[in-house]
Write a protein that holds these residues in place. Sequence first.
Motif, PDB file in Angstrom:
ATOM      1  N   VAL A   1      42.122  34.419  28.981  1.00 22.40           N
ATOM      2  CA  VAL A   1      43.146  35.308  29.533  1.00 22.40           C
ATOM      3  C   VAL A   1      43.926  35.970  28.409  1.00 22.40           C
ATOM      4  O   VAL A   1      44.044  35.431  27.304  1.00 22.40           O
ATOM      5  CB  VAL A   1      44.129  34.548  30.461  1.00 22.40           C
ATOM      6  CG1 VAL A   1      43.406  33.964  31.648  1.00 22.40           C
ATOM      7  CG2 VAL A   1      44.854  33.443  29.697  1.00 22.40           C
ATOM      8  N   GLY A   2      44.460  37.151  28.705  1.00 26.52           N
ATOM      9  CA  GLY A   2      45.309  37.837  27.751  1.00 26.52           C
ATOM     10  C   GLY A   2      46.677  37.188  27.700  1.00 26.52           C
ATOM     11  O   GLY A   2      47.218  36.774  28.725  1.00 26.52           O
ATOM     12  N   THR A   3      47.249  37.093  26.500  1.00 28.09           N
ATOM     13  CA  THR A   3      48.576  36.498  26.394  1.00 28.09           C
ATOM     14  C   THR A   3      49.656  37.440  26.909  1.00 28.09           C
ATOM     15  O   THR A   3      50.763  37.009  27.213  1.00 28.09           O
ATOM     16  CB  THR A   3      48.887  36.134  24.932  1.00 28.09           C
ATOM     17  OG1 THR A   3      48.740  37.309  24.113  1.00 28.09           O
ATOM     18  CG2 THR A   3      47.934  35.060  24.431  1.00 28.09           C
ATOM     19  N   SER A   4      49.322  38.728  27.039  1.00 33.84           N
ATOM     20  CA  SER A   4      50.319  39.692  27.516  1.00 33.84           C
ATOM     21  C   SER A   4      50.212  39.954  29.014  1.00 33.84           C
ATOM     22  O   SER A   4      51.223  40.118  29.698  1.00 33.84           O
ATOM     23  CB  SER A   4      50.187  41.011  26.753  1.00 33.84           C
ATOM     24  OG  SER A   4      48.885  41.555  26.923  1.00 33.84           O
ATOM     25  N   ASP A   5      48.968  39.968  29.550  1.00 33.27           N
ATOM     26  CA  ASP A   5      48.805  40.316  30.961  1.00 33.27           C
ATOM     27  C   ASP A   5      48.193  39.198  31.811  1.00 33.27           C
ATOM     28  O   ASP A   5      48.092  39.327  33.029  1.00 33.27           O
ATOM     29  CB  ASP A   5      47.947  41.573  31.102  1.00 33.27           C
ATOM     30  CG  ASP A   5      46.538  41.385  30.557  1.00 33.27           C
ATOM     31  OD1 ASP A   5      46.222  40.284  30.084  1.00 33.27           O
ATOM     32  OD2 ASP A   5      45.763  42.355  30.600  1.00 33.27           O
ATOM     33  N   ALA A   6      47.762  38.088  31.182  1.00 32.73           N
ATOM     34  CA  ALA A   6      47.193  36.937  31.902  1.00 32.73           C
ATOM     35  C   ALA A   6      45.997  37.306  32.774  1.00 32.73           C
ATOM     36  O   ALA A   6      45.679  36.615  33.734  1.00 32.73           O
ATOM     37  CB  ALA A   6      48.255  36.239  32.750  1.00 32.73           C
ATOM     38  N   ARG A   7      45.306  38.401  32.440  1.00 32.10           N
ATOM     39  CA  ARG A   7      44.119  38.814  33.197  1.00 32.10           C
ATOM     40  C   ARG A   7      42.893  38.078  32.673  1.00 32.10           C
ATOM     41  O   ARG A   7      42.681  37.973  31.471  1.00 32.10           O
ATOM     42  CB  ARG A   7      43.938  40.326  33.061  1.00 32.10           C
ATOM     43  CG  ARG A   7      42.660  40.870  33.701  1.00 32.10           C
ATOM     44  CD  ARG A   7      42.651  42.400  33.646  1.00 32.10           C
ATOM     45  NE  ARG A   7      42.795  42.915  32.311  1.00 32.10           N
ATOM     46  CZ  ARG A   7      41.779  43.089  31.450  1.00 32.10           C
ATOM     47  NH1 ARG A   7      40.541  42.736  31.803  1.00 32.10           N
ATOM     48  NH2 ARG A   7      41.992  43.587  30.249  1.00 32.10           N
ATOM     49  N   ASP A   8      42.076  37.562  33.596  1.00 32.07           N
ATOM     50  CA  ASP A   8      40.869  36.850  33.195  1.00 32.07           C
ATOM     51  C   ASP A   8      39.869  37.792  32.543  1.00 32.07           C
ATOM     52  O   ASP A   8      39.625  38.894  33.034  1.00 32.07           O
ATOM     53  CB  ASP A   8      40.215  36.186  34.411  1.00 32.07           C
ATOM     54  CG  ASP A   8      40.929  34.920  34.831  1.00 32.07           C
ATOM     55  OD1 ASP A   8      40.759  33.904  34.146  1.00 32.07           O
ATOM     56  OD2 ASP A   8      41.669  34.957  35.827  1.00 32.07           O
ATOM     57  N   ARG A   9      39.290  37.337  31.445  1.00 29.57           N
ATOM     58  CA  ARG A   9      38.241  38.078  30.755  1.00 29.57           C
ATOM     59  C   ARG A   9      36.924  37.311  30.833  1.00 29.57           C
ATOM     60  O   ARG A   9      36.900  36.099  31.070  1.00 29.57           O
ATOM     61  CB  ARG A   9      38.592  38.238  29.268  1.00 29.57           C
ATOM     62  CG  ARG A   9      39.386  39.471  28.919  1.00 29.57           C
ATOM     63  CD  ARG A   9      40.837  39.317  29.181  1.00 29.57           C
ATOM     64  NE  ARG A   9      41.595  40.385  28.501  1.00 29.57           N
ATOM     65  CZ  ARG A   9      42.871  40.593  28.641  1.00 29.57           C
ATOM     66  NH1 ARG A   9      43.583  39.834  29.466  1.00 29.57           N
ATOM     67  NH2 ARG A   9      43.483  41.561  27.991  1.00 29.57           N
ATOM     68  N   ALA A  10      35.826  38.027  30.582  1.00 31.89           N
ATOM     69  CA  ALA A  10      34.505  37.398  30.575  1.00 31.89           C
ATOM     70  C   ALA A  10      34.314  36.618  29.280  1.00 31.89           C
ATOM     71  O   ALA A  10      34.794  37.009  28.216  1.00 31.89           O
ATOM     72  CB  ALA A  10      33.422  38.465  30.713  1.00 31.89           C
TER      73      ALA A  10
ATOM     74  N   ASP B   1      43.498  45.707  25.887  1.00 30.33           N
ATOM     75  CA  ASP B   1      44.375  45.810  27.043  1.00 30.33           C
ATOM     76  C   ASP B   1      44.918  47.232  27.072  1.00 30.33           C
ATOM     77  O   ASP B   1      45.796  47.582  26.277  1.00 30.33           O
ATOM     78  CB  ASP B   1      45.513  44.799  26.953  1.00 30.33           C
ATOM     79  CG  ASP B   1      46.481  44.896  28.134  1.00 30.33           C
ATOM     80  OD1 ASP B   1      46.086  45.480  29.162  1.00 30.33           O
ATOM     81  OD2 ASP B   1      47.607  44.399  28.017  1.00 30.33           O
ATOM     82  N   SER B   2      44.335  48.058  27.961  1.00 33.59           N
ATOM     83  CA  SER B   2      44.706  49.484  28.057  1.00 33.59           C
ATOM     84  C   SER B   2      44.553  50.178  26.705  1.00 33.59           C
ATOM     85  O   SER B   2      45.406  50.973  26.281  1.00 33.59           O
ATOM     86  CB  SER B   2      46.146  49.628  28.565  1.00 33.59           C
ATOM     87  OG  SER B   2      46.281  49.052  29.844  1.00 33.59           O
ATOM     88  N   GLY B   3      43.461  49.853  26.013  1.00 30.07           N
ATOM     89  CA  GLY B   3      43.163  50.507  24.743  1.00 30.07           C
ATOM     90  C   GLY B   3      43.841  49.892  23.536  1.00 30.07           C
ATOM     91  O   GLY B   3      43.586  50.304  22.407  1.00 30.07           O
ATOM     92  N   THR B   4      44.681  48.900  23.749  1.00 32.13           N
ATOM     93  CA  THR B   4      45.400  48.248  22.654  1.00 32.13           C
ATOM     94  C   THR B   4      44.888  46.823  22.473  1.00 32.13           C
ATOM     95  O   THR B   4      44.693  46.100  23.450  1.00 32.13           O
ATOM     96  CB  THR B   4      46.915  48.211  22.941  1.00 32.13           C
ATOM     97  OG1 THR B   4      47.387  49.546  23.135  1.00 32.13           O
ATOM     98  CG2 THR B   4      47.661  47.572  21.778  1.00 32.13           C
TER      99      THR B   4
END
Length: 301
Positions: A232-241, A270-273
Motif C-alpha cells: 500500500v502507498g503510505t500517502s493514499d493507502a491504496r493496494d498495489r500489485a 501516485d498520480s504521476g508522483t
Amino acid sequence: MKSVLLGTLLAGAAMAEGREQLAIRTLFLSEHPDASPQRVYVRGQVVTALRFDARVKPVRARLVGGDGRFEPVGIVGRTVVLEPRRDLDPDEAFSLLVTLADDREVPFLLRPPGRQARGSADQQLNVFEDRGSQDAVASALVDSEKENKALRAENERLHKEEVSEDHALAALLTAGAVAQTPFGVAAHFSGQDDGASLDATVFRGTGKAAVVFKVKNHHPVHSWSMKSVRLVGTSDARDRAIAVRSSAAVLVPGTSGVIGLVVDGSAFLDSGTLTSLSLELYRQDGRLQAIVQLDPALIAK
C-alpha cells in the motif's frame, strides 16, 4: 519483535488484517444415522453460528472434551453459537452434539481452518434437513456462486502469473538465484518473536524493487504460514500489485522457508508522483508479522 534499519521496520504480530468477507456455508443433515460428522472450522476469538432450519430447531448443545477451550455454548432461537478461546492446534478436534426438537442428536466435528477452508473460520453455517426446501436451495445456490467466482479468480491469477516477469523474478529470488536477477542488495535486517524469526533482505533494481524473507518457525506446536501480503502507498493507502513466491506453503515447527516478493516501479507512482510504499506480511491467523517501508530510491536508474 522490532528492528529498525535504513527506514525498514520488522514488527512482531501486533495487529489484525482488515475484516474478511463473512464466511457463510450451507450444510445438510444426513439421512443416515452412521454418517461421519460434518466439519465446522473454528478459530480462536471468532464466533461461529450454526443456524438451523426452523423445523429442526435445536433444544440442547454440548461440547465433548472442550472444557476450558471454548466459551459456554449458547442457543439463541434456532442458532447455536460457538467461540473458541484460542486457536485449535493443527491436530486437535472436538465434538459438538446438538439435540434437535425431535430428540435426534446430531454430531459436528470442530476443527481448525485448513486448506479445505482456505484458512478461514466458518462464521455462519446454514443447516437444513430438507435439501429441496426453498431456503435450502437458495442457500446452496449462493454457495455455488461464491465457489465459481473464487475458482474463476484463481484461474485468472494463475494465468497472469504464468506470463509475469515479476513472478519469474520472485521465483528466482526464492530459489536463492539472486545472480540471475537484476537486483542488488540495499538493506538487510532481522527480528524474532516467540513464534518465528525473520531474516529480510531488501533489493534495488532498475525500475523494480524486491524483498526476500527467510522465515524459521520456532513454535513448539503450531505451524507457520503466510496468509497474505499487502502493498500500500503510505500517502493514499491504496493496494498495489505485488508478485509473490514462497518455497513452502506451511512451515511445521522447527522448519524454515523463503518468501520472495517483487514490486514493479509503477507501484511507486501516485498520480504521476513517486511515493513510498508499505509492504505488510500477514501470518496464518491474520495477524501482522512484518512491515517493510520501501523508498522510491530503490527503483532509481
